[in-house]
Design a protein around this motif. Structure first.
Motif, PDB file in Angstrom:
ATOM      1  N   LYS A  55      43.944 -48.152 -11.888  1.00  0.00           N
ATOM      2  CA  LYS A  55      44.349 -48.551 -13.237  1.00  0.00           C
ATOM      3  C   LYS A  55      45.347 -47.564 -13.820  1.00  0.00           C
ATOM      4  O   LYS A  55      46.367 -47.960 -14.390  1.00  0.00           O
ATOM      5  CB  LYS A  55      43.114 -48.651 -14.132  1.00  0.00           C
ATOM      6  N   ASN A  56      45.064 -46.278 -13.671  1.00  0.00           N
ATOM      7  CA  ASN A  56      45.956 -45.268 -14.249  1.00  0.00           C
ATOM      8  C   ASN A  56      47.250 -45.116 -13.459  1.00  0.00           C
ATOM      9  O   ASN A  56      48.307 -44.855 -14.045  1.00  0.00           O
ATOM     10  CB  ASN A  56      45.221 -43.928 -14.358  1.00  0.00           C
ATOM     11  N   LEU A  57      47.193 -45.284 -12.147  1.00  0.00           N
ATOM     12  CA  LEU A  57      48.425 -45.216 -11.359  1.00  0.00           C
ATOM     13  C   LEU A  57      49.372 -46.355 -11.712  1.00  0.00           C
ATOM     14  O   LEU A  57      50.596 -46.185 -11.679  1.00  0.00           O
ATOM     15  CB  LEU A  57      48.099 -45.251  -9.868  1.00  0.00           C
ATOM     16  N   SER A  58      48.822 -47.513 -12.081  1.00  0.00           N
ATOM     17  CA  SER A  58      49.691 -48.626 -12.482  1.00  0.00           C
ATOM     18  C   SER A  58      50.443 -48.283 -13.757  1.00  0.00           C
ATOM     19  O   SER A  58      51.592 -48.701 -13.953  1.00  0.00           O
ATOM     20  CB  SER A  58      48.878 -49.904 -12.663  1.00  0.00           C
ATOM     21  N   ILE A  59      49.806 -47.497 -14.637  1.00  0.00           N
ATOM     22  CA  ILE A  59      50.476 -47.049 -15.865  1.00  0.00           C
ATOM     23  C   ILE A  59      51.566 -46.045 -15.518  1.00  0.00           C
ATOM     24  O   ILE A  59      52.711 -46.157 -15.977  1.00  0.00           O
ATOM     25  CB  ILE A  59      49.454 -46.437 -16.836  1.00  0.00           C
ATOM     26  N   ALA A  60      51.229 -45.059 -14.691  1.00  0.00           N
ATOM     27  CA  ALA A  60      52.209 -44.033 -14.320  1.00  0.00           C
ATOM     28  C   ALA A  60      53.379 -44.634 -13.556  1.00  0.00           C
ATOM     29  O   ALA A  60      54.547 -44.313 -13.814  1.00  0.00           O
ATOM     30  CB  ALA A  60      51.533 -42.951 -13.475  1.00  0.00           C
ATOM     31  N   LYS A  61      53.080 -45.532 -12.629  1.00  0.00           N
ATOM     32  CA  LYS A  61      54.108 -46.108 -11.763  1.00  0.00           C
ATOM     33  C   LYS A  61      55.078 -46.990 -12.530  1.00  0.00           C
ATOM     34  O   LYS A  61      56.247 -47.135 -12.132  1.00  0.00           O
ATOM     35  CB  LYS A  61      53.431 -46.919 -10.656  1.00  0.00           C
ATOM     36  N   ALA A  62      54.621 -47.586 -13.640  1.00  0.00           N
ATOM     37  CA  ALA A  62      55.480 -48.485 -14.410  1.00  0.00           C
ATOM     38  C   ALA A  62      56.759 -47.795 -14.863  1.00  0.00           C
ATOM     39  O   ALA A  62      57.799 -48.446 -15.030  1.00  0.00           O
ATOM     40  CB  ALA A  62      54.723 -49.014 -15.626  1.00  0.00           C
ATOM     41  N   ILE A  63      56.714 -46.485 -15.021  1.00  0.00           N
ATOM     42  CA  ILE A  63      57.879 -45.768 -15.553  1.00  0.00           C
ATOM     43  C   ILE A  63      58.949 -45.554 -14.470  1.00  0.00           C
ATOM     44  O   ILE A  63      60.081 -46.021 -14.623  1.00  0.00           O
ATOM     45  CB  ILE A  63      57.421 -44.472 -16.237  1.00  0.00           C
ATOM     46  N   PHE A 125      50.390 -37.428 -16.879  1.00  0.00           N
ATOM     47  CA  PHE A 125      50.034 -37.292 -15.466  1.00  0.00           C
ATOM     48  C   PHE A 125      50.767 -36.077 -14.903  1.00  0.00           C
ATOM     49  O   PHE A 125      51.950 -35.882 -15.177  1.00  0.00           O
ATOM     50  CB  PHE A 125      50.463 -38.527 -14.669  1.00  0.00           C
ATOM     51  N   HIS A 126      50.071 -35.282 -14.110  1.00  0.00           N
ATOM     52  CA  HIS A 126      50.705 -34.167 -13.403  1.00  0.00           C
ATOM     53  C   HIS A 126      50.654 -34.481 -11.918  1.00  0.00           C
ATOM     54  O   HIS A 126      49.599 -34.822 -11.377  1.00  0.00           O
ATOM     55  CB  HIS A 126      49.974 -32.857 -13.681  1.00  0.00           C
ATOM     56  N   GLY A 127      51.805 -34.403 -11.253  1.00  0.00           N
ATOM     57  CA  GLY A 127      51.853 -34.730  -9.837  1.00  0.00           C
ATOM     58  C   GLY A 127      52.751 -33.794  -9.060  1.00  0.00           C
ATOM     59  O   GLY A 127      53.556 -33.043  -9.635  1.00  0.00           O
ATOM     60  N   THR A 128      52.607 -33.838  -7.759  1.00  0.00           N
ATOM     61  CA  THR A 128      53.478 -33.074  -6.859  1.00  0.00           C
ATOM     62  C   THR A 128      53.951 -34.008  -5.754  1.00  0.00           C
ATOM     63  O   THR A 128      53.265 -34.972  -5.395  1.00  0.00           O
ATOM     64  CB  THR A 128      52.747 -31.879  -6.227  1.00  0.00           C
ATOM     65  N   TYR A 129      55.113 -33.712  -5.223  1.00  0.00           N
ATOM     66  CA  TYR A 129      55.675 -34.526  -4.145  1.00  0.00           C
ATOM     67  C   TYR A 129      56.347 -33.606  -3.140  1.00  0.00           C
ATOM     68  O   TYR A 129      57.309 -32.905  -3.470  1.00  0.00           O
ATOM     69  CB  TYR A 129      56.684 -35.524  -4.709  1.00  0.00           C
ATOM     70  N   GLU A 149      57.345 -30.763  -8.496  1.00  0.00           N
ATOM     71  CA  GLU A 149      56.217 -30.790  -9.423  1.00  0.00           C
ATOM     72  C   GLU A 149      56.698 -31.419 -10.720  1.00  0.00           C
ATOM     73  O   GLU A 149      57.717 -31.001 -11.277  1.00  0.00           O
ATOM     74  CB  GLU A 149      55.711 -29.371  -9.672  1.00  0.00           C
ATOM     75  N   TYR A 150      55.991 -32.413 -11.212  1.00  0.00           N
ATOM     76  CA  TYR A 150      56.521 -33.176 -12.337  1.00  0.00           C
ATOM     77  C   TYR A 150      55.422 -33.687 -13.259  1.00  0.00           C
ATOM     78  O   TYR A 150      54.231 -33.699 -12.916  1.00  0.00           O
ATOM     79  CB  TYR A 150      57.336 -34.364 -11.817  1.00  0.00           C
ATOM     80  N   LEU A 151      55.865 -34.113 -14.438  1.00  0.00           N
ATOM     81  CA  LEU A 151      55.011 -34.758 -15.428  1.00  0.00           C
ATOM     82  C   LEU A 151      55.500 -36.181 -15.634  1.00  0.00           C
ATOM     83  O   LEU A 151      56.704 -36.437 -15.629  1.00  0.00           O
ATOM     84  CB  LEU A 151      55.090 -34.055 -16.789  1.00  0.00           C
ATOM     85  N   ILE A 152      54.568 -37.078 -15.841  1.00  0.00           N
ATOM     86  CA  ILE A 152      54.886 -38.401 -16.371  1.00  0.00           C
ATOM     87  C   ILE A 152      54.100 -38.552 -17.662  1.00  0.00           C
ATOM     88  O   ILE A 152      52.899 -38.256 -17.699  1.00  0.00           O
ATOM     89  CB  ILE A 152      54.521 -39.525 -15.387  1.00  0.00           C
ATOM     90  N   CYS A 153      54.764 -38.961 -18.703  1.00  0.00           N
ATOM     91  CA  CYS A 153      54.100 -39.237 -19.973  1.00  0.00           C
ATOM     92  C   CYS A 153      54.289 -40.709 -20.287  1.00  0.00           C
ATOM     93  O   CYS A 153      55.398 -41.238 -20.158  1.00  0.00           O
ATOM     94  CB  CYS A 153      54.686 -38.382 -21.097  1.00  0.00           C
ATOM     95  N   ALA A 154      53.199 -41.370 -20.688  1.00  0.00           N
ATOM     96  CA  ALA A 154      53.250 -42.783 -21.064  1.00  0.00           C
ATOM     97  C   ALA A 154      52.611 -42.967 -22.431  1.00  0.00           C
ATOM     98  O   ALA A 154      51.525 -42.427 -22.681  1.00  0.00           O
ATOM     99  CB  ALA A 154      52.530 -43.638 -20.032  1.00  0.00           C
ATOM    100  N   ILE A 155      53.287 -43.680 -23.299  1.00  0.00           N
ATOM    101  CA  ILE A 155      52.721 -44.048 -24.597  1.00  0.00           C
ATOM    102  C   ILE A 155      52.455 -45.547 -24.552  1.00  0.00           C
ATOM    103  O   ILE A 155      53.379 -46.344 -24.361  1.00  0.00           O
ATOM    104  CB  ILE A 155      53.659 -43.667 -25.749  1.00  0.00           C
ATOM    105  N   CYS A 156      51.182 -45.897 -24.687  1.00  0.00           N
ATOM    106  CA  CYS A 156      50.750 -47.276 -24.460  1.00  0.00           C
ATOM    107  C   CYS A 156      49.958 -47.801 -25.651  1.00  0.00           C
ATOM    108  O   CYS A 156      49.167 -47.054 -26.240  1.00  0.00           O
ATOM    109  CB  CYS A 156      49.838 -47.353 -23.237  1.00  0.00           C
ATOM    110  N   PRO A 157      50.108 -49.062 -25.984  1.00  0.00           N
ATOM    111  CA  PRO A 157      49.221 -49.671 -26.983  1.00  0.00           C
ATOM    112  C   PRO A 157      47.800 -49.713 -26.434  1.00  0.00           C
ATOM    113  O   PRO A 157      47.595 -49.838 -25.222  1.00  0.00           O
ATOM    114  CB  PRO A 157      49.806 -51.072 -27.168  1.00  0.00           C
ATOM    115  N   VAL A 158      46.823 -49.577 -27.321  1.00  0.00           N
ATOM    116  CA  VAL A 158      45.422 -49.587 -26.919  1.00  0.00           C
ATOM    117  C   VAL A 158      44.753 -50.848 -27.447  1.00  0.00           C
ATOM    118  O   VAL A 158      44.899 -51.198 -28.615  1.00  0.00           O
ATOM    119  CB  VAL A 158      44.678 -48.343 -27.449  1.00  0.00           C
ATOM    120  N   THR A 159      44.049 -51.525 -26.569  1.00  0.00           N
ATOM    121  CA  THR A 159      43.309 -52.720 -26.962  1.00  0.00           C
ATOM    122  C   THR A 159      41.857 -52.557 -26.542  1.00  0.00           C
ATOM    123  O   THR A 159      41.545 -51.839 -25.593  1.00  0.00           O
ATOM    124  CB  THR A 159      43.876 -53.981 -26.291  1.00  0.00           C
ATOM    125  N   GLY A 160      40.972 -53.213 -27.256  1.00  0.00           N
ATOM    126  CA  GLY A 160      39.565 -53.184 -26.884  1.00  0.00           C
ATOM    127  C   GLY A 160      38.970 -51.798 -26.922  1.00  0.00           C
ATOM    128  O   GLY A 160      39.280 -50.994 -27.812  1.00  0.00           O
TER     129      GLY A 160
END
Length: 207
Positions: A55-63, A125-129, A149-160
């Protein structure tokens, strides 16, 4: 504005699967539309369940997977405000989110300068490649000489019940330029580029 190489972004996303992920940590906060923090989290990514990883990788990958040079664009840090933000992001990267004070500083800036009409989540998200060396035929040799070494930041609407939806804004830092990191640049994601979140560019010191 520098152009982003689509293949380089896809190179990153190929590691954003549950079985191959190199994400090390996830952190973030939930905010109501008035900017009040409803809760925070900060945990080792590998300790998540498989379902939560996916679930969280789908958020990170969207960017990085978004349309390059349209939804995802590259910007250079210039000016005093952007230098301060660059230093904050470098601090977050180097500590891999193990300094809650730095995270709180970023959340406070978002709450102060950005206003939404909905409850939202700020997710880091903090990741390395391990960047594989490529031969003259552009085929990977699999040997690695550098770790990105990198950061991904996502700002998402929250539901439920604190369920984060598709990111509306986000970024990758440092930018992955010519298959290496460049901390003078940041790649900014907009779900709707025709309606940019100008206040978030101001937050990052870019406009």
């Amino acid at each position: 504005m520098l152009k982003i190489n689509r293949e380089h972004m896809l190179e990153l996303t190929r590691r954003m699967t549950v079985s191959r992920t190199a994400m090390t940590r996830i952190a973030g906060c939930y905010m109501d539309k008035d900017g009040f923090v409803d809760g925070t989290f900060n945990t080792n990514f590998l300790k998540l369940s498989s379902a939560d990883k996916a679930k969280n990788l789908s958020i990170a990958k969207a960017i990085p997977f978004s349309e390059t040079n349209k939804n995802l664009k590259r910007y250079q840090f210039t000016g005093r405000d952007s230098v301060k933000m660059r230093q904050l992001l470098l601090g977050l990267k180097s500590c891999a989110f193990k300094n809650d004070a730095l995270l709180d500083t970023f959340y406070d800036l978002v709450a102060e300068k950005c206003h939404f009409t909905y409850d939202y989540a700020v997710i880091f998200f903090h990741g390395t490649y391990d960047i594989p060396v490529k031969g003259t035929d552009k085929e990977s040799l699999w040997d690695s000489e550098e770790v990105y070494e990198y950061l991904i930041c996502a700002i998402c609407p929250v539901t439920g019940d604190y369920e984060a939806g598709v990111p509306e804004f986000g970024f990758i830092f440092p930018a992955f330029c010519d298959r290496t990191e460049d901390p003078d640049y940041i790649d900014i994601y907009e779900k709707y580029p025709e309606r940019p979140h100008s206040e978030l560019y101001h937050l990052l010191g870019l406009k």
